[in-house]
Scaffold this active site. Structure first.
Site, PDB file in Angstrom:
ATOM      1  N   LYS A 137      29.134 -40.582 -37.673  1.00 18.50           N
ATOM      2  CA  LYS A 137      29.306 -39.498 -36.692  1.00 18.50           C
ATOM      3  C   LYS A 137      27.968 -38.843 -36.352  1.00 18.50           C
ATOM      4  O   LYS A 137      27.699 -38.497 -35.195  1.00 18.50           O
ATOM      5  CB  LYS A 137      30.311 -38.488 -37.224  1.00 18.50           C
ATOM      6  CG  LYS A 137      31.712 -39.117 -37.305  1.00 18.50           C
ATOM      7  CD  LYS A 137      32.670 -38.350 -38.167  1.00 18.50           C
ATOM      8  CE  LYS A 137      34.046 -39.011 -38.189  1.00 18.50           C
ATOM      9  NZ  LYS A 137      34.933 -38.472 -39.203  1.00 18.50           N
TER      10      LYS A 137
ATOM     11  N   GLY B 187      43.990 -37.342 -37.307  1.00 20.36           N
ATOM     12  CA  GLY B 187      45.419 -37.139 -37.064  1.00 20.36           C
ATOM     13  C   GLY B 187      45.841 -37.844 -35.793  1.00 20.36           C
ATOM     14  O   GLY B 187      45.046 -38.059 -34.893  1.00 20.36           O
TER      15      GLY B 187
END
Ligand code: HSE
Length: 335
Positions: A221, A313
């Site tokens: 990231k 999620g």
């Protein structure tokens, strides 16, 4: 707009669900029909040149663990993409930071064939960002990847669009929900192994949790932020990485006695590229607990800006993909 979804795990399914739920809203808001014409998972595929039956695909996946009865039979995802005409590839296959895996091959093929790409697959972006960015520009394609860092937490588009004109001096953040959950549970006296088991049960951890614990996921990231926001040309192997496997309960307790917590922080600037556990004073924006991600963005004139949100999620990551899809749809309508 015709969409092809490669990879149909948690995020791929979340995207299809969200497109079904939001269909009336999208038609009213955009005045455009978004039709999914192809879906591939590791075992099977489902294509329909007009529109696939979304509910059938989701039902098949839930009941049989595959999107259809059409086996891949050794077919690559590219061979399946070639079966149907589409405008946008949504790439959600599993992350591979060794060689980018099928996700990298899919993105390359799509950009070479004039398709826009939305991806949350960190491997291809962490390994070949400059190549893919150049390929997109050369072929007049749009490549967006908001959900690849921080899931639903806005960060890439926030820096590039809302903070346009600002010099982003640095970004420090918590980019891995699994590590943050483990460290937070250790704050409450839980041993490392038990905390990790709980994190895995929450479904946040990567298939191989070593990616999380050793800081590789956060490092991917950090690379994506460095290349996309700081205009750097770095790769995964350029990041200085220390994970949390060596953080002991004694160290966590000592930090707490001194009004601090230990958190796995990723930091990126024009010169920095690092992931490491750091001591953070309690009450500081980075002293976050639980599975949330957070980022502290330091700018020249807008001052410091902190965002936080769900870093993973099903619906959360799908919501970032939806925002990229709408941005592409708007850009294409302007052209
Ligand atoms: N394994 C990652 C996490 C998922 O724990 O944050 C999102 O990239």
């Amino acid at each position: 707009m015709k969409i092809f979804i490669s990879g149909f795990g948690t995020v791929g399914q979340g995207v299809l669900e969200l497109l079904l739920i939001k269909k009336p809203y999208l038609q009213t808001r955009q005045g455009e029909l978004f039709s999914v014409v192809g879906v591939v998972d590791s075992k099977s595929y489902y294509v329909d040149s007009k529109e696939i039956c979304g509910l059938c695909v989701l039902g098949n996946k839930a009941s049989q663990g595959r999107v259809s009865d059409n086996p891949r039979d050794g077919k690559s995802c590219i061979e399946i993409m070639e079966m149907v005409d589409f405008d946008v590839l949504i790439e959600t296959s599993p992350t591979n930071v060794e060689d980018g895996g099928e996700g990298l091959r899919n993105i390359r093929w799509a950009l070479e064939h004039g398709k826009d790409v939305i991806t949350v697959n960190k491997g291809p972006l962490a390994l070949a960002f400059s190549e893919l960015d150049a390929l997109a520009k050369k072929n007049g394609c749009i490549m967006r990847y908001e959900g690849s860092v921080g899931g639903a937490m806005p960060i890439i588009n926030l820096c590039r669009e809302s903070l346009a004109g600002q010099k982003i001096k640095s970004i420090q953040g918590i980019f891995n929900g699994t590590c943050n959950f483990v460290l937070s549970r250790m704050d409450n006296g839980l041993p490392f192994e038990q905390a990790l088991k709980e994190a895995q049960q929450l479904g946040y951890a990567e298939t191989d949790p070593t990616y999380d614990i050793e800081g590789y996921d956060s490092a991917s990231k950090v690379v994506i932020l460095a290349n996309s926001i700081f205009g750097r040309d770095v790769r995964f192997s350029d990041v200085s990485i220390t994970g949390i496997s060596s953080v002991t309960s004694e160290a966590v307790n000592l930090a707490i006695e001194n009004g601090m917590v230990i958190r796995l922080i990723g930091e990126v600037s024009d010169t920095k590229l690092e992931v490491a556990p750091r001591l953070i004073p309690k009450g500081h924006p980075l002293a976050l607990s639980g599975t949330l991600n957070t980022a502290l963005i330091t700018t020249d004139f807008a001052g410091p800006i902190t965002v936080s949100g769900r870093g993973a999620g099903r619906k959360e990551t799908a919501s970032a993909i939806l925002s990229d899809l709408l941005a592409i749809s708007e850009a294409r309508r302007k052209n």
